[in-house]
Design a protein around this motif. Sequence first.
Motif, PDB file in Angstrom:
ATOM      1  N   PRO A   1       1.065   3.860  -5.470  1.00  0.00           N
ATOM      2  CA  PRO A   1      -0.203   3.616  -4.763  1.00  0.00           C
ATOM      3  C   PRO A   1      -0.024   3.264  -3.288  1.00  0.00           C
ATOM      4  CG  PRO A   1       0.268   1.836  -6.314  1.00  0.00           C
ATOM      5  CD  PRO A   1       1.294   2.904  -6.545  1.00  0.00           C
ATOM      6  N   ALA A   2       1.128   2.745  -2.909  1.00  0.00           N
ATOM      7  CA  ALA A   2       1.369   2.391  -1.509  1.00  0.00           C
ATOM      8  C   ALA A   2       1.772   3.601  -0.674  1.00  0.00           C
ATOM      9  CB  ALA A   2       2.451   1.307  -1.419  1.00  0.00           C
ATOM     10  N   GLY A   3       2.060   4.735  -1.318  1.00  0.00           N
ATOM     11  CA  GLY A   3       2.421   5.951  -0.592  1.00  0.00           C
ATOM     12  C   GLY A   3       3.771   5.908   0.075  1.00  0.00           C
ATOM     13  N   THR A   4       4.746   5.269  -0.565  1.00  0.00           N
ATOM     14  CA  THR A   4       6.082   5.134   0.024  1.00  0.00           C
ATOM     15  C   THR A   4       6.948   6.382  -0.160  1.00  0.00           C
ATOM     16  OG1 THR A   4       7.010   4.212  -2.005  1.00  0.00           O
ATOM     17  CG2 THR A   4       6.074   2.643  -0.405  1.00  0.00           C
ATOM     18  N   GLY A   5       6.570   7.240  -1.110  1.00  0.00           N
ATOM     19  CA  GLY A   5       7.399   8.414  -1.402  1.00  0.00           C
ATOM     20  C   GLY A   5       8.472   8.116  -2.439  1.00  0.00           C
ATOM     21  N   THR A   6       8.424   6.905  -2.998  1.00  0.00           N
ATOM     22  CA  THR A   6       9.399   6.519  -4.020  1.00  0.00           C
ATOM     23  C   THR A   6       8.690   5.839  -5.186  1.00  0.00           C
ATOM     24  OG1 THR A   6       9.821   4.333  -3.063  1.00  0.00           O
ATOM     25  CG2 THR A   6      11.217   6.148  -2.297  1.00  0.00           C
ATOM     26  N   VAL A   7       9.361   5.859  -6.330  1.00  0.00           N
ATOM     27  CA  VAL A   7       8.921   5.072  -7.488  1.00  0.00           C
ATOM     28  C   VAL A   7      10.123   4.289  -7.985  1.00  0.00           C
ATOM     29  CG1 VAL A   7       7.017   6.573  -8.189  1.00  0.00           C
ATOM     30  CG2 VAL A   7       9.285   7.006  -9.097  1.00  0.00           C
ATOM     31  N   ASN A   8       9.874   3.094  -8.473  1.00  0.00           N
ATOM     32  CA  ASN A   8      10.950   2.241  -8.959  1.00  0.00           C
ATOM     33  C   ASN A   8      11.555   2.835 -10.233  1.00  0.00           C
ATOM     34  OD1 ASN A   8      11.718  -0.174 -10.940  1.00  0.00           O
ATOM     35  ND2 ASN A   8      12.230  -0.714  -8.821  1.00  0.00           N
ATOM     36  N   LYS A   9      12.863   2.975 -10.223  1.00  0.00           N
ATOM     37  CA  LYS A   9      13.592   3.565 -11.349  1.00  0.00           C
ATOM     38  C   LYS A   9      13.331   2.828 -12.656  1.00  0.00           C
ATOM     39  CE  LYS A   9      18.303   3.837 -13.029  1.00  0.00           C
ATOM     40  NZ  LYS A   9      19.670   3.441 -12.765  1.00  0.00           N
ATOM     41  N   ASP A  10      13.383   1.506 -12.642  1.00  0.00           N
ATOM     42  CA  ASP A  10      13.222   0.720 -13.870  1.00  0.00           C
ATOM     43  C   ASP A  10      11.810   0.845 -14.439  1.00  0.00           C
ATOM     44  OD1 ASP A  10      15.889  -0.117 -13.790  1.00  0.00           O
ATOM     45  OD2 ASP A  10      15.379  -1.846 -12.541  1.00  0.00           O
ATOM     46  N   LYS A  11      10.808   0.797 -13.567  1.00  0.00           N
ATOM     47  CA  LYS A  11       9.428   0.952 -14.035  1.00  0.00           C
ATOM     48  C   LYS A  11       9.198   2.363 -14.581  1.00  0.00           C
ATOM     49  CE  LYS A  11       7.438  -2.495 -10.965  1.00  0.00           C
ATOM     50  NZ  LYS A  11       6.594  -2.740  -9.796  1.00  0.00           N
ATOM     51  N   PHE A  12       9.749   3.351 -13.882  1.00  0.00           N
ATOM     52  CA  PHE A  12       9.605   4.738 -14.317  1.00  0.00           C
ATOM     53  C   PHE A  12      10.318   4.954 -15.655  1.00  0.00           C
ATOM     54  CE2 PHE A  12      10.422   9.403 -13.740  1.00  0.00           C
ATOM     55  CZ  PHE A  12       9.097   9.785 -13.799  1.00  0.00           C
ATOM     56  N   LYS A  13      11.486   4.342 -15.805  1.00  0.00           N
ATOM     57  CA  LYS A  13      12.235   4.436 -17.061  1.00  0.00           C
ATOM     58  C   LYS A  13      11.413   3.866 -18.210  1.00  0.00           C
ATOM     59  CE  LYS A  13      16.580   3.035 -19.235  1.00  0.00           C
ATOM     60  NZ  LYS A  13      17.903   2.428 -19.009  1.00  0.00           N
ATOM     61  N   GLN A  14      10.795   2.724 -17.994  1.00  0.00           N
ATOM     62  CA  GLN A  14       9.972   2.102 -19.031  1.00  0.00           C
ATOM     63  C   GLN A  14       8.835   3.028 -19.458  1.00  0.00           C
ATOM     64  OE1 GLN A  14      10.783  -0.567 -20.651  1.00  0.00           O
ATOM     65  NE2 GLN A  14       8.977  -0.551 -21.926  1.00  0.00           N
ATOM     66  N   LEU A  15       8.196   3.684 -18.494  1.00  0.00           N
ATOM     67  CA  LEU A  15       7.119   4.624 -18.810  1.00  0.00           C
ATOM     68  C   LEU A  15       7.640   5.809 -19.627  1.00  0.00           C
ATOM     69  CD1 LEU A  15       5.241   4.690 -15.399  1.00  0.00           C
ATOM     70  CD2 LEU A  15       4.364   3.787 -17.564  1.00  0.00           C
TER      71      LEU A  15
ATOM     72  N   TYR B   1      10.861  10.659  -4.983  1.00  0.00           N
ATOM     73  CA  TYR B   1      10.208  11.722  -5.736  1.00  0.00           C
ATOM     74  C   TYR B   1       9.833  12.919  -4.873  1.00  0.00           C
ATOM     75  CZ  TYR B   1       5.587   9.833  -4.328  1.00  0.00           C
ATOM     76  OH  TYR B   1       4.494   9.391  -3.644  1.00  0.00           O
ATOM     77  N   LYS B   2       9.738  12.732  -3.570  1.00  0.00           N
ATOM     78  CA  LYS B   2       9.462  13.883  -2.702  1.00  0.00           C
ATOM     79  C   LYS B   2      10.660  14.841  -2.703  1.00  0.00           C
ATOM     80  CE  LYS B   2       6.046  11.663   0.210  1.00  0.00           C
ATOM     81  NZ  LYS B   2       5.657  11.229   1.554  1.00  0.00           N
ATOM     82  N   SER B   3      11.859  14.292  -2.613  1.00  0.00           N
ATOM     83  CA  SER B   3      13.062  15.132  -2.690  1.00  0.00           C
ATOM     84  C   SER B   3      13.200  15.757  -4.068  1.00  0.00           C
ATOM     85  CB  SER B   3      14.317  14.315  -2.380  1.00  0.00           C
ATOM     86  OG  SER B   3      14.317  13.895  -1.049  1.00  0.00           O
ATOM     87  N   LEU B   4      12.895  14.979  -5.095  1.00  0.00           N
ATOM     88  CA  LEU B   4      12.968  15.483  -6.461  1.00  0.00           C
ATOM     89  C   LEU B   4      11.999  16.650  -6.653  1.00  0.00           C
ATOM     90  CD1 LEU B   4      13.974  15.307  -9.380  1.00  0.00           C
ATOM     91  CD2 LEU B   4      12.165  13.616  -9.788  1.00  0.00           C
ATOM     92  N   CYS B   5      10.783  16.512  -6.157  1.00  0.00           N
ATOM     93  CA  CYS B   5       9.792  17.587  -6.286  1.00  0.00           C
ATOM     94  C   CYS B   5      10.245  18.840  -5.555  1.00  0.00           C
ATOM     95  CB  CYS B   5       8.433  17.132  -5.762  1.00  0.00           C
ATOM     96  SG  CYS B   5       7.659  15.895  -6.800  1.00  0.00           S
ATOM     97  N   TYR B   6      10.863  18.659  -4.404  1.00  0.00           N
ATOM     98  CA  TYR B   6      11.380  19.807  -3.663  1.00  0.00           C
ATOM     99  C   TYR B   6      12.453  20.525  -4.492  1.00  0.00           C
ATOM    100  CZ  TYR B   6      13.276  22.797  -0.068  1.00  0.00           C
ATOM    101  OH  TYR B   6      13.693  23.901   0.626  1.00  0.00           O
ATOM    102  N   THR B   7      13.354  19.744  -5.085  1.00  0.00           N
ATOM    103  CA  THR B   7      14.415  20.325  -5.903  1.00  0.00           C
ATOM    104  C   THR B   7      13.835  21.055  -7.110  1.00  0.00           C
ATOM    105  OG1 THR B   7      15.979  18.630  -5.201  1.00  0.00           O
ATOM    106  CG2 THR B   7      16.512  19.811  -7.223  1.00  0.00           C
ATOM    107  N   ILE B   8      12.831  20.475  -7.751  1.00  0.00           N
ATOM    108  CA  ILE B   8      12.203  21.107  -8.915  1.00  0.00           C
ATOM    109  C   ILE B   8      11.593  22.447  -8.543  1.00  0.00           C
ATOM    110  CG2 ILE B   8      10.262  20.925 -10.537  1.00  0.00           C
ATOM    111  CD1 ILE B   8      10.808  17.867 -10.590  1.00  0.00           C
ATOM    112  N   THR B   9      10.941  22.507  -7.396  1.00  0.00           N
ATOM    113  CA  THR B   9      10.213  23.726  -7.029  1.00  0.00           C
ATOM    114  C   THR B   9      11.028  24.731  -6.225  1.00  0.00           C
ATOM    115  OG1 THR B   9       9.281  22.612  -5.089  1.00  0.00           O
ATOM    116  CG2 THR B   9       7.960  22.602  -7.111  1.00  0.00           C
ATOM    117  N   HIS B  10      12.111  24.283  -5.563  1.00  0.00           N
ATOM    118  CA  HIS B  10      12.886  25.196  -4.730  1.00  0.00           C
ATOM    119  C   HIS B  10      14.353  25.329  -5.149  1.00  0.00           C
ATOM    120  CE1 HIS B  10       9.517  23.973  -2.087  1.00  0.00           C
ATOM    121  NE2 HIS B  10       9.567  25.229  -1.718  1.00  0.00           N
TER     122      HIS B  10
END
Length: 136
Positions: free
Chosen positions: A78-92, A122-131
Amino acid sequence: QAFSCIDQNQDGIITKADLKETYWQLGKTNVSDEELEEMLKEGKGPINFTVFLTLFGEKLNGTDPEESILNAFKVFDPAGTGTVNKDKFKQLLLTQADKFSPEEVEQMFAVMPIDVSGNIDYKSLCYTITHGDEKE
């Protein structure tokens, strides 16, 4: 896992017989030899695990626009940092919807761009996924 499921005789190569058996197990019994041969021709030679990954990546490349994938991650940022916390994402991933196993999460994190603070870029990750990966 997908490669192992298709490689019915577990010899490390996907053959026409492997494809036919896979289709049969999925309930599609009317696949012609010509269709199977066309699929195998895409590999330009024997389809081993590496060739399978390349073909699979080519088929998936661009399946979702980069913007759609970015928007999915933005829900967790929600803060628009371009990142998500690994531990929180892992829990999800371990607890929501189509749950990942701990092993699947670790495999995924092994190829994700994660900074020293434990945040996924996640911006770099999305680039890798799509390109595709720059290293490939």
